[in-house]
Design a protein around this motif. Sequence first.
Motif, short mmCIF file in Angstrom:
data_model
loop_
_atom_site.label_atom_id
_atom_site.label_comp_id
_atom_site.label_asym_id
_atom_site.label_seq_id
_atom_site.Cartn_x
_atom_site.Cartn_y
_atom_site.Cartn_z
N UNK A 1 5.79 -7.98 6.45
CA UNK A 1 6.75 -7.74 5.38
C UNK A 1 6.33 -8.53 4.15
N UNK A 2 6.15 -7.82 3.02
CA UNK A 2 5.80 -8.47 1.77
C UNK A 2 7.03 -9.15 1.18
N UNK A 3 6.79 -10.12 0.26
CA UNK A 3 7.88 -10.93 -0.29
C UNK A 3 7.94 -10.81 -1.80
N UNK A 4 9.13 -10.48 -2.27
CA UNK A 4 9.49 -10.56 -3.70
C UNK A 4 10.23 -11.88 -3.84
N UNK A 5 9.55 -12.90 -4.36
CA UNK A 5 10.08 -14.26 -4.33
C UNK A 5 10.83 -14.58 -5.62
N UNK A 6 12.09 -14.96 -5.46
CA UNK A 6 12.94 -15.24 -6.60
C UNK A 6 12.81 -16.65 -7.13
N UNK B 1 1.74 -13.46 1.67
CA UNK B 1 2.88 -12.53 1.70
C UNK B 1 3.41 -12.21 0.31
N UNK B 2 3.04 -13.02 -0.68
CA UNK B 2 3.63 -12.90 -2.01
C UNK B 2 3.18 -11.61 -2.70
N UNK B 3 4.17 -10.76 -3.03
CA UNK B 3 3.88 -9.48 -3.67
C UNK B 3 4.35 -9.44 -5.11
N UNK B 4 5.42 -10.21 -5.41
CA UNK B 4 6.09 -10.06 -6.70
C UNK B 4 6.91 -11.31 -6.95
N UNK B 5 6.99 -11.72 -8.22
CA UNK B 5 7.90 -12.79 -8.62
C UNK B 5 9.15 -12.16 -9.24
N UNK B 6 10.30 -12.67 -8.87
CA UNK B 6 11.59 -12.13 -9.28
C UNK B 6 12.33 -13.23 -10.02
N UNK B 7 12.30 -13.19 -11.36
CA UNK B 7 12.89 -14.26 -12.17
C UNK B 7 14.39 -14.03 -12.34
N UNK C 1 0.81 -1.22 0.00
CA UNK C 1 0.00 0.00 0.00
C UNK C 1 0.84 1.26 0.00
N UNK C 2 2.10 1.15 0.37
CA UNK C 2 3.00 2.29 0.34
C UNK C 2 4.14 2.01 -0.62
N UNK C 3 5.25 2.71 -0.41
CA UNK C 3 6.43 2.48 -1.23
C UNK C 3 7.21 1.28 -0.71
N UNK C 4 7.95 0.64 -1.60
CA UNK C 4 8.76 -0.51 -1.21
C UNK C 4 10.04 -0.04 -0.53
N UNK C 5 10.35 -0.65 0.60
CA UNK C 5 11.59 -0.35 1.31
C UNK C 5 12.09 -1.65 1.92
N UNK C 6 13.32 -2.03 1.60
CA UNK C 6 13.90 -3.27 2.10
C UNK C 6 15.08 -3.67 1.27
N UNK C 7 15.25 -4.98 1.08
CA UNK C 7 16.40 -5.43 0.32
C UNK C 7 16.41 -6.93 0.13
N UNK C 8 17.46 -7.41 -0.54
CA UNK C 8 17.65 -8.85 -0.69
C UNK C 8 17.86 -9.46 0.69
N UNK D 1 9.18 -2.79 4.22
CA UNK D 1 7.87 -3.21 3.72
C UNK D 1 7.95 -4.42 2.79
N UNK D 2 9.12 -4.67 2.18
CA UNK D 2 9.26 -5.81 1.26
C UNK D 2 10.72 -6.25 1.21
N UNK D 3 10.92 -7.55 1.08
CA UNK D 3 12.26 -8.09 0.89
C UNK D 3 12.24 -9.09 -0.26
N UNK D 4 13.40 -9.26 -0.89
CA UNK D 4 13.57 -10.25 -1.96
C UNK D 4 14.20 -11.50 -1.37
N UNK D 5 13.62 -12.66 -1.66
CA UNK D 5 14.02 -13.91 -1.02
C UNK D 5 14.23 -14.99 -2.08
N UNK D 6 15.24 -15.83 -1.85
CA UNK D 6 15.39 -17.07 -2.61
C UNK D 6 16.12 -16.96 -3.93
#
Length: 673
Positions: free
Chosen positions: A77-82, A144-150, A10-17, A41-46
């Motif tokens: 925390x939302x997840x950008x799943x790799x 928690x899934x917000x985004x897929x990171x290929x 709902x806001x801006x993404x802030x976080x990291x791998x 608010x979001x991290x990239x995982x995997x």
Amino acid sequence: MPGSTPRGLTGLAFGGDYNPEQWPEHVWQEDVRLMREAGVTMVSVGIFSWALLEPAPGTYDFGWLDRVIDLLHANGVRVDLGTPTVVPPAWFYQAHPEALPVTADGVRLAFGSRGAICHSNSDYRAAAAAITTKLAERYAGHPALALWHVHNEYGVPVSACYCDGCADHFRRWLRTTYGTIDAVNDAWGTAFWGQRYAGFEQITPPRRTPTVGNPAQALDYRRFADAIMRENFVMERDILHRLSPGVPVTTNFMTALSQCDSVDYWAWGREVDLVTNDHYLITDGRRTHVNLAMAADLTRSVAGGAPWLLLEHSTSGVNWQPRNPAKAPGQMARNSLGHVARGSEGAMFFQWRQSRRGAEKFHSSMVPHGGTDTRVWREVVELGASVGALSEIRGTRTVADVAVLWDWQSWWAQNLDWRPSEDADPRERADAFYEVLYDRHLTVDFARPEADLSAYPLVVVPALYLMTEAAGANLRRYVEQGGTLVVSYFSGIVDEHDAVHEGPYPGALRDVLGLTVEEFSPLLQGETVRLTGPDGSELCGDVWTEFVVPRGAEPVWTYADGLTAGRPAVTRHRLGEGTAWYVSTRLGHEGLDAVLGWAAEDAGVDPRADLPRDVEVVRRTGEQGTYLFAVNHTGTDTKVPLETAGTELLTGERAAGHLAVPAGGVRVVRLDG
């Protein structure tokens, strides 16, 4: 779903791998506590976890990832799943050593780093599809899934493989692209040096040859290498779209022109649901914030002007340059919010917790080796609060003043062997022109040469050696309809097959520029030439000169010495309702500023003389209003004039008449009305 945003954010993404697999599980609880403290608010995982997720062929272990994602979700925390397809496991290469890439010299690279992939290899493709499918089946419905990171940073460190499998794939690609072997021979000009092919089976990749090989073949191979990487991305994307509908799919770009030259991001931008980018400062003594702004503008342009996301940058120093200085106090915030000003929907980092082992253990992170009692951590927490305070700008778009034309394939072509001067660097010209526009406080959109340019009063062409006839016609139309065009030397020379356009230089541009070029006359290293202007002003050029013949254009600056003495150096051509400028030598900052100053007058683009150097002012606008970002890269407090009063979002203070911006600080005003 182009222009999509992370689901549930709902806001801006802030976080990291976030790489929890590098740490014992008791650290994970500490991680999420600190994430809450920092406003993550979001991290990239995997992203690099294939060997853990599939420890043996067809044997999967998702237990640890289940626990991580559940823990993140429980802490908001939302997840950008790799998909971890950038690093196949050791067991995969043991079974399929032919999946390792081969260099143009015939050397097969070894396992032990990252990105060692032959993208033509069918076993790799099958294995990548399998792990992607398993991940999608398991996590598509996770809240928690917000985004897929290929994958990760396609093209870095390996983009092209030259193995026999790639040779077969290249031949198939050529059949699809050209249809017949005669069409290939025609496109490549194989009559030269007796290179004609009687059948597709005779064609190989452009491997090491006794001297320079066929440049058109080399150019097509770069297109092929880019295309097959993109094929693999699309394969994974389509699996995710099918099994995980409604969740955007991305892969992290590296649009900064100094960091990745093997990917045509215009083509890739059409394939992702959300354009994301990684940006790392090149600390070589230049003004790093200018390159950062350029990369952000270029990324936004690849996204078609839609909001995008900075998916990686560094909190402080990196670890892979010859010298890796720390960022100055406050620089992390300036870097992050500078990206937000230019369209990013947040600021993400590599990485959350600094590694103790491996090649990047000295790369900075959000939680450094020194822990929370450090300057970096305190600045991370402060930045998290700032990013949170800017949530309302989500979905707004950055407003540009001028356009710069850029084309990755032209860059590839110009950098092939045996050009008139190895000092004629297209990226250097792009940097140089952009820096002058930046110093004139003009926000830049980048555009393809065949794009609709009618919205821009001024269009700049720093380097377009390769230009189609259609692009040339597009620029002529733009000028005739009232636009102002500025073109630098060695542009418009060849077509899409690296064949020189028929007739005099500059080929596709001679009509719009109103001139021809009889001959290039590159300068030796260290040589310079003087240019004199109508008002007696003098400019200095180096690297390149030309024998320019006006065919309707008027000389503005003239060469005062060298082989081209007395010839036009900078010209202006009035065509229809507009004007086209041509610069036939390499000018430094002062010279480019003088020429662009005249061109800006033609275009009616007013300079922002009221703004100090290295204070950037950028606007984002949308249904919710207009937001003015002021980023002060200087060590002096400054004031930015405001035409409209407003509320400063980071402090909550009202601002009218002017906006006070502290030294090294950032301010963001929601303008009234």
